[in-house]
Design an enzyme around this catalytic site. Structure first.
Site, short mmCIF file in Angstrom:
data_model
loop_
_atom_site.label_atom_id
_atom_site.label_comp_id
_atom_site.label_asym_id
_atom_site.label_seq_id
_atom_site.Cartn_x
_atom_site.Cartn_y
_atom_site.Cartn_z
N ASP A 165 0.87 -1.16 0.00
CA ASP A 165 0.00 0.00 0.00
C ASP A 165 0.91 1.22 0.00
O ASP A 165 2.08 1.13 0.37
CB ASP A 165 -0.88 -0.03 1.25
N ASP A 178 -6.95 -1.65 3.99
CA ASP A 178 -6.00 -2.69 3.60
C ASP A 178 -6.39 -4.06 4.13
O ASP A 178 -5.81 -5.07 3.73
CB ASP A 178 -4.59 -2.36 4.12
#
Length: 855
Positions: free
Chosen positions: A526, A740
């Site tokens: 990420d 996430d």
């Protein structure tokens, strides 16, 4: 009737009643009769299941099994069958200590006994940790598990306080066990030494033997050796021999049985030769008392060294558990008092002086200092603490003083959670252990057969050696093949590695992640908060004609003050820096990956991405060039709409963490391919990826799209299970935010930054306590070093047995005349276990400047 211990009589196909074991399994997610029918059908299709009934009212499935022997295979299959229907069987994890474990066959027997308990879906016993981890239905009584372990020949101890009983101090028990072994070794050595001197001295120096026989006489000498050898077996060796006898009576022989058969055979033959020589062929009344005594002494010595080494394997977890101080200084009713740590409650005001260790988790309310958090997070630099800063139990204060409000105490502190996670990981089994389990399950019976074949072969092929010579070689086979080293090869490495990882701020929440991470050859990151600082700053803000910049910024900040998103925090910070007053916002709605909407001062306001505003019909064509320029410069464009019209375009920039470039370079050097999956616009993502030399970028994805992005990366980069780079082609994902969590759960290995959200951490397999990506490098290298260490252990453990069993049987005798004495076999067996444990202990030095052991 207790469904979990019931043997319900059922009528079989022939009309004869037969016992059937039954258990109840809670099932979540069922809503109607068709749901229940689907679950029933799936369970009944499992081999070994006699019948199944699902009660939709109680949400329980009652499963009856055909026979007890079906349980170890049928129960896990039932759980899988329920899951295949889309519903969730409710299981709980239990962990308790198992006493009396000595080898891999002990482990196998205990696991088999636990799996035979109705309601148990999975059982894993760790030899090095001396613990059992059991996945079972909630209603399965602990007493049934305890009884199964006891029936297998071992004992159980609770690891937590129950019914007013304090949890046992396992470390103290292990220290006491090691001390008792030390006393047994000393006594055995004291009794064995005269035997060894007499027999070996006589073999090496015949004149010594003749002089001793002339002085004492052969018969008194033999009787004296009988007394000494019997004392060795009956006193320090009694525990080994009794365990071996019990395992033989249960028809489940293990390593103690091998020692019993080996030392017992040598002692029995020698006793007959001493007191009833007429029962033996002429000239065959030899004695081997020294072999029986030395075997037991060396076995005890090996166990003592092994126990000490295994104790060192758990040093890391003991250090972590001992970090929290025993007392705390509180401010109560205006006075300062010292209290025991167990009496601290949330809300208490705790006072910390220079150099003190922090007792519980909390939030600073006054004062300032720097705190060394390396022992918990792995961060080497002290962290500044000011009012509203969090503090953690076990960390050490610097030179300042401060007071903080306790928020989490006892088992709820982060330190306590870390200890539990590490203990769970240490008790886990890696996939590689399945191979070892299959071999060791058949190993001891195979060795007993090999010893019998050796005995018969020597009697047939070399009658001149007689029964005594054949027996000595058979005993050597029994002793050399004790599978201690094989049983210790994997769990000891896991214990040391997970403990060392915790010291470095790396937590393996799931034990098998230690092996799966080694196989990763693609790591996707990420961006925000992972590759970057996660603290964006508003760098640009331009209004379209007709709008005032300060007014638009104040309105946008007012709306974003209701959000916890980092971009919103950047807008609020910019407004406050300019001294703008904020107004209350109402009807606030957030759209993940798109933006935020709400009402401020009567205006309908929308702040978000181009995709988010265009989805609501707002024309952005007038600022397309500015947006493209901002994105090309590595800044993320954002747009502000007022009452359905575009009012301003701005940009935020998030600095790359200083350690990120070096960490990614190290991963590339380790042969890992890198990718980035982010919700940012493609141009900004491409610029950051270029700066960091990340080849594969998936940008502009919503949180749910990150899972699809992972699937695409698997297909594109070969991480689909096919061999890739020789490590299986797995893909890992590193992230820290709520958005996430799905990707962390979907990846082969999910790695969460401990600085992120709780939900992200709970979805991950590996947690990095610090936000530094160098921890990813260390975790990967530690995983590789651990698996390599395990393979080294297994190689030497198996090579030792495969190589020396034929030697012990006498395979070299026709060629070189070499035979392996049972005493040497016992010494070699003890050394093999010590070698395996010693090799595993090398992992304790990982990350201490030796290039991570060459990982």
């Amino acid at each position: 009737m207790d469904a979990h211990n019931a043997h319900r009589p059922q009528t079989g196909p022939t009309g004869t009643p037969g016992p059937t074991l039954a258990t109840d399994i809670p099932v979540e997610g069922m809503h109607c009769a068709s749901c229940a029918g689907r679950v029933e059908k799936a369970i009944r299709a499992v081999p070994g299941v006699a019948d199944a009934a699902v009660n939709i009212a109680t949400h329980r499935a009652t499963v009856r099994f055909e026979e007890a022997s079906a349980l170890p295979l049928a129960m896990p299959a039932v759980i899988t069958a329920i899951q295949s229907t889309g519903f969730k069987p409710v299981l709980e994890e239990r962990r308790f200590a198992v006493t009396g474990l000595h080898c891999a066959s002990c482990v196998g027997r205990t696991e088999k006994a636990l799996l035979a308990v109705p309601g148990v879906a999975a059982a894993s016993v760790n030899l090095a940790a001396g613990t059992a981890s059991v996945s079972t239905t909630p209603a399965t009584p602990q007493s049934a598990l305890d009884a199964a372990v006891t029936a297998a020949g071992f004992g159980t101890l609770a690891l937590e306080s129950t019914a007013g009983k304090p949890a046992p101090d396992l470390d103290a028990l292990r220290r006491a066990e090691t001390a008792a072994l030390g006393r047994d070794v000393a006594l055995a050595a004291l009794l064995t030494l005269p035997l060894f001197i007499v027999e070996m001295g006589g073999h090496l120096f015949p004149t010594f033997h003749h002089a001793l026989a002339g002085l004492v006489g052969n018969t008194p000498l033999r009787i004296g050796e009988f007394v000494l050898a019997t004392l060795v077996l009956a006193l320090p060796g009694r525990g080994i021999l009794m365990l071996g006898l019990k395992s033989l009576l249960r028809r489940a022989p293990e390593m103690n049985a091998l020692v019993l058969l080996g030392a017992g055979s040598a002692w029995l033959y020698s006793t007959i030769a001493t007191f009833l020589p007429g029962l033996l062929p002429e000239g065959r009344a030899d004695i081997y008392f020294e072999a029986a005594a030395v075997i037991v002494t060396l076995i005890l010595a090996g166990r003592y060294l092994e126990a000490r080494a295994r104790g060192r394997a758990g040093d890391a977890i003991r250090k972590l558990a001992g970090l929290a101080p025993k007392t705390a200084r509180l401010r109560r009713d205006g006075a300062e008092i010292d209290v025991g740590i167990e009496t601290v409650r949330p809300g208490d005001i705790v006072l910390i002086r220079p150099g003190e260790r922090i007792p519980v988790d909390g939030t600073v309310i006054e004062g300032r200092s720097h705190v060394d958090e390396a022992m918990v997070t792995g961060e080497p630099m002290p962290t500044e603490k000011t009012p509203e800063s969090p503090v953690l139990a076990g960390t050490v204060n610097g030179t300042g003083s401060f007071a903080f409000e306790a928020t989490k105490v006892g088992a709820d502190t982060l330190l306590a959670q870390i200890v539990r996670l590490v203990e769970t990981a240490q008790g886990a089994k890696l996939p590689i252990q399945a191979l070892v389990d299959r071999i060791t399950a058949r190993f001891v019976p195979a060795v007993m057969m090999a010893a019998l074949v050796t005995l018969v072969a020597w009697l047939v092929l070399d009658p001149a050696a007689g029964l005594g010579g054949a027996l000595v070689n058979a005993v050597a086979v029994l002793i050399i093949a004790c599978p201690c080293a094989m049983g210790l090869a994997t769990p000891t490495s896991i214990m040391v590695a997970t403990g060392r990882a915790a010291e470095l701020g790396i937590l393996f929440r799931k034990g098998d992640a230690l092996q799966r991470l080694r196989d990763v050859d693609v790591i996707a990151f990420d961006k925000t908060g992972t590759l970057t600082e996660g603290r964006p700053e508003l760098t640009d803000l331009w209004t379209v004609p007709g709008y005032d910049r300060a007014s638009v910024l104040a309105l946008a900040a007012s709306l974003e003050s209701a959000s916890e998103h980092p971009v919103g925090a950047a807008i609020v910070a910019a407004a406050k820096a300019e001294g703008l007053a904020l107004s209350p916002a109402s009807n606030v709605t957030t759209e993940p990956g798109a933006g935020i909407t709400g009402t401020v001062e009567g205006h309908q306001l929308r702040v978000g991405t181009a995709r988010g505003l265009e989805a609501h019909g707002i024309d952005l064509s007038s600022v397309a060039l500015q947006a493209e320029g901002l994105a090309g410069a590595g800044r993320a464009p954002l747009f502000i709409a007022l009452d359905g019209q575009l009012a301003a375009i701005g940009a935020v920039a998030d600095r790359i963490k200083p350690t990120t470039p070096a960490a990614l370079a190290a991963l590339r050097h380790a042969g890992v391919r890198l990718a980035m999956i982010t919700g940012d616009n493609p141009q900004t993502a491409a610029r950051i990826a270029a700066d960091l030399q990340i080849e594969h970028v998936v940008a502009g994805v919503l949180p749910g799209g990150k899972v699809d992005a992972l699937k695409e990366l698997r297909a594109k980069l070969g991480g689909d299970g096919r061999p890739s780079n020789g490590r299986g082609g797995r893909i890992a994902f590193v992230g820290d935010g709520i958005n996430d969590a799905p990707a962390l759960a979907a990846a082969d290995v999910g790695i969460a930054l401990g600085t992120g959200t709780d939900i992200a951490i709970e979805s991950a397999d590996v947690v990095l306590m610090a936000g530094d990506l160098t921890a990813v490098v260390r975790a990967l290298k530690l995983s590789r070093a651990t698996i390599r260490n395990i393979w080294e252990n297994l190689f030497w453990a198996f090579a030792y047995n495969v190589g020396l069993i034929p030697v012990a049987a006498g395979a070299l005798y026709p060629v070189t005349g070499t035979l392996l004495s049972p005493m040497l076999a016992a010494g070699a067996m003890a050394l093999s276990s010590a070698f395996v444990v010693g090799n595993a202990l090398r992992l304790r030095s990982f990350g201490t400047g030796n290039d991570e052991m060459g990982a």
